[in-house]
Design a protein around this motif. Structure first.
Motif, mmCIF file in Angstrom:
data_model
loop_
_atom_site.group_PDB
_atom_site.id
_atom_site.type_symbol
_atom_site.label_atom_id
_atom_site.label_comp_id
_atom_site.label_asym_id
_atom_site.label_seq_id
_atom_site.Cartn_x
_atom_site.Cartn_y
_atom_site.Cartn_z
ATOM 1 N N GLN A 196 0.848 -1.344 0.067
ATOM 2 C CA GLN A 196 -0.059 -0.150 -0.033
ATOM 3 C C GLN A 196 0.768 1.368 0.111
ATOM 4 O O GLN A 196 1.346 1.600 1.198
ATOM 5 C CB GLN A 196 -0.888 0.074 1.103
ATOM 6 C CG GLN A 196 -1.886 -1.211 1.256
ATOM 7 C CD GLN A 196 -2.893 -1.219 2.454
ATOM 8 O OE1 GLN A 196 -3.078 -0.289 2.930
ATOM 9 N NE2 GLN A 196 -3.664 -2.514 2.740
ATOM 10 N N GLY A 236 -3.950 -0.334 -2.101
ATOM 11 C CA GLY A 236 -4.853 0.525 -1.934
ATOM 12 C C GLY A 236 -5.024 0.774 -0.597
ATOM 13 O O GLY A 236 -5.044 -0.101 0.413
ATOM 14 N N PHE A 244 -4.157 2.980 -7.927
ATOM 15 C CA PHE A 244 -5.241 3.581 -7.094
ATOM 16 C C PHE A 244 -4.967 5.082 -7.117
ATOM 17 O O PHE A 244 -3.821 5.433 -6.615
ATOM 18 C CB PHE A 244 -5.388 2.990 -5.595
ATOM 19 C CG PHE A 244 -6.224 1.539 -5.615
ATOM 20 C CD1 PHE A 244 -7.558 1.623 -5.769
ATOM 21 C CD2 PHE A 244 -5.355 0.551 -5.451
ATOM 22 C CE1 PHE A 244 -8.244 0.514 -5.609
ATOM 23 C CE2 PHE A 244 -6.081 -0.570 -5.562
ATOM 24 C CZ PHE A 244 -7.491 -0.604 -5.344
ATOM 25 N N SER A 275 -3.644 6.249 -3.557
ATOM 26 C CA SER A 275 -2.162 6.085 -3.309
ATOM 27 C C SER A 275 -1.217 6.893 -4.000
ATOM 28 O O SER A 275 -0.324 7.195 -3.584
ATOM 29 C CB SER A 275 -1.938 4.513 -3.977
ATOM 30 O OG SER A 275 -2.771 3.607 -2.970
ATOM 31 N N SER A 313 -9.436 4.158 -9.563
ATOM 32 C CA SER A 313 -8.030 3.760 -10.035
ATOM 33 C C SER A 313 -7.924 4.517 -11.399
ATOM 34 O O SER A 313 -8.881 4.666 -12.040
ATOM 35 C CB SER A 313 -7.885 2.507 -10.105
ATOM 36 O OG SER A 313 -8.788 1.777 -10.624
#
Length: 601
Positions: free
Chosen positions: A342, A388, A399, A402, A456
């Protein structure tokens, strides 16, 4: 029928916590730490999995209950046909061993009381051997030992693999019970005085509450949330768990049941900001120090969550003997999401250190070194897909949130270097990364036809995390793309005005069957976004509606089901209470000494 999740009260000693029902039953308690095996697990099964009920004989739910003001000390009152009785429940901050104290007081008339203690170690799986010793009841099984005593002594007897006590209280009478845990290979800890412990606990909590510098219209709600956050703090290290429970379902009867008794890095920025804004510098420093210790090492090994002392291994297993809350199975301990990538976490860690610098915490000499190494890693890897913020168990994606947090990382690093040019770091490369991420997100993460950022790159789904775009300063609040995103989420991602995390449609996004409720912190994010984009009356209305979703004790879980009108998910949830505090401070910036930091890129 199982109690509703919001029917439970929270008590704790800053190292673990218990849930107490309206019927006077403690149905969840892990000892000695938040993430230890439970000795009371009726919450995820039934009474045979462990509980401790103390209430008038034959009584149902209490007449009323409340916390003593400015504390985590619970008072529960039953008004019966023969009289009124009060039970005070708390866990004193420990010196060595954890204690649960329950003080029964006769208020009027005469009330027959019944206590039923079923200790079941290892999450309700192990029935201990119980014996008498020194006038106490002692339960032992493997590594666990627990002692039950009362002052003055009342008769206890065994029945159905439980320890029972029957006694009568008249007006003015008081009987205190103390349950003490310790490792079975050690001697019994020194006994505490339950009444002195009550006095000291109340003084400690109220002294802490008095340090809050927020003075505004939401003072009661903010203070209760701050006390809850304090209760979720593992004091020896400064780590803050997401919740004290595991496997309370996001979908009743479904499989969305996770263990939240760990510390998530993504909570760090908002936690720090909230604590600093209301004057809790000591707690903010403890969290910052926990963070620096925990993330030390190769930045490629950074995890999204850790144990309360910074443990990295959190293997996920299923407890087959527990049927789950309202038959929501499986019951899980540990969390496999610890192994996910992540990338937003790097941004949150760097933003935490930036907030700490701006918030007045004394600089840590090695903090910049940690930040710089993380930036070196992120400059090489920010273009990769990940799982994510919502820990989806589907395929990796690019994402948008992110990527935005990668921009945040670069932006904060640039700001620190510009403020203190003596620090080592490649300012030119960091600026280039910041500009490149910003350009790519605006090109690939924005749908110009619908006028909104998407979940995304190339997707049609929406994501509530994009509500944070103005809050973190990626775009100014008056940017049409921000306003369009807020409007799209209100239109397509809300249920009765409350916000879902993302579009749940089969297994397309998160790889799981079933559905989930609205996500409370996301609804607070909508409050913030509405306020920042100039719709302040709407923001305040939504915020006050969210306050109305709290339990009678002011507690919030992770999610809310607007159809069944009940809370869902692990409880109480730190993220929800952080959202409440942050929104309250934003709506009433004049009421806090240091308004929340709104950065506008």
């Amino acid at each position: 029928m199982a109690p509703l999740i919001e029917d439970y009260a929270l008590i704790g000693d800053l190292q673990t916590a218990a849930l107490v029902g309206r019927d006077g039953s403690i149905d969840w308690l892990c000892l000695p730490r938040f993430d230890s095996p439970a000795c009371f697990a009726a919450l995820l099964g039934d009474e045979e999995n462990g509980h401790w009920r103390l209430a008038p004989r034959g009584a149902g739910p209490c007449t009323r209950r409340a916390y003593l003001e400015g504390s985590l000390i619970l008072e529960t009152v039953w008004e019966t046909e023969t009289g009124t009785v009060k039970v005070t429940d708390f866990m004193p901050q420990r010196h060595r061993a954890p204690d649960v104290v329950r003080i029964v007081e006769g208020v009027s008339g005469s009330v027959d009381m019944l206590g039923v203690l079923r200790l079941r170690f290892d999450y309700g799986n192990v029935v201990p051997w119980v014996r008498r010793a020194d006038g106490h009841r002692v339960a032992v099984a493997g590594p666990d030992s627990a002692w039950l005593r009362s002052e003055p002594p009342v008769r206890t007897f065994g029945k159905g693999f439980s320890t029972r006590s029957e006694f009568t209280v008249e007006a003015g009478d008081s009987v205190a019970f103390v349950l003490t845990w310790h490792p079975s290979h050690e001697a019994r800890p020194e006994l505490i005085d339950p009444h002195e412990s009550l006095r000291h606990s109340l003084e400690d909590w109220r002294e802490w509450a008095c340090r809050c510098r927020y003075q505004g219209p939401y003072q009661e709600a903010v203070m209760r949330s701050l006390i809850t956050l304090k209760a979720l703090t593992y004091e020896p290290t400064g780590g803050i768990v997401a919740a004290p429970t595991t496997s309370l379902p996001e979908d009743i009867g479904g499989v969305r049941n996770w263990d939240y008794r760990y510390c998530w890095l993504r909570d760090s920025t908002l936690t720090l900001g909230a604590l600093l804004s209301v004057g809790y510098l000591e707690e903010a420093a403890a969290w910052r120090n926990w963070l620096l210790r925990t993330v030390a090492g190769d930045p490629a090994d950074l995890q999204i969550m850790y144990g309360v002392a910074g443990e990295r291994r959190l293997p996920e297993t299923e407890l087959s003997w527990l049927p789950g809350y309202e038959r929501s199975a499986p019951v899980r301990v540990g969390n496999s999401a610890v192994n996910q990538l992540q990338l937003d976490v790097y941004g949150e860690v760097i933003d935490s250190l930036y907030v700490a610098r701006r918030g007045g915490l004394n600089a840590k000499p090695h903090a910049w070194s940690v930040l710089r190494v993380f930036m070196e890693f992120l400059m090489k890897h920010w273009r990769e897909p990940d799982e994510g913020i919502w820990e989806v168990r589907g395929p990796r994606r690019h994402f948008v949130h992110s990527k935005v947090m990668a921009w945040v990382a670069a932006d904060r690093a640039v700001r620190i270097l510009e403020y203190d040019p003596k620090l080592k770091g490649d300012l030119t490369r960091m600026r280039q990364m910041r500009d490149e991420v910003h350009r790519e997100v605006c090109e690939k993460g924005y749908d110009p036809e619908r006028g909104t950022f998407t979940q995304s790159y190339g997707s049609t789904e929406l994501d509530a995390a994009t509500l944070l775009i103005p809050r973190v300063g990626f775009l100014p609040p008056d940017d049409p793309r921000v306003i369009g995103t807020v409007d799209a989420i209100r239109r397509d991602l809300t249920h009765e005005g409350l916000v879902r995390r993302y579009t749940v449609d089969g297994k397309a996004v998160d790889g799981l069957p079933g559905n989930e409720g609205t996500f409370l912190v996301c609804s607070f994010w909508l409050v913030d976004a509405l306020h920042l984009t100039g719709r302040r009356k709407e923001a305040r209305r939504l915020f006050e509606r969210l306050l109305g979703l709290r339990s009678d004790l002011g507690l919030l879980s992770e999610e809310y089901d607007p159809v069944a009108r009940r809370q869902l998910g692990n409880y109480p949830q730190a993220f929800s209470h952080i959202g409440l505090v942050t929104s309250a401070l934003l709506l009433d910036a004049e009421g806090c000494e240091r308004p929340p930091d709104i950065r506008t890129g």
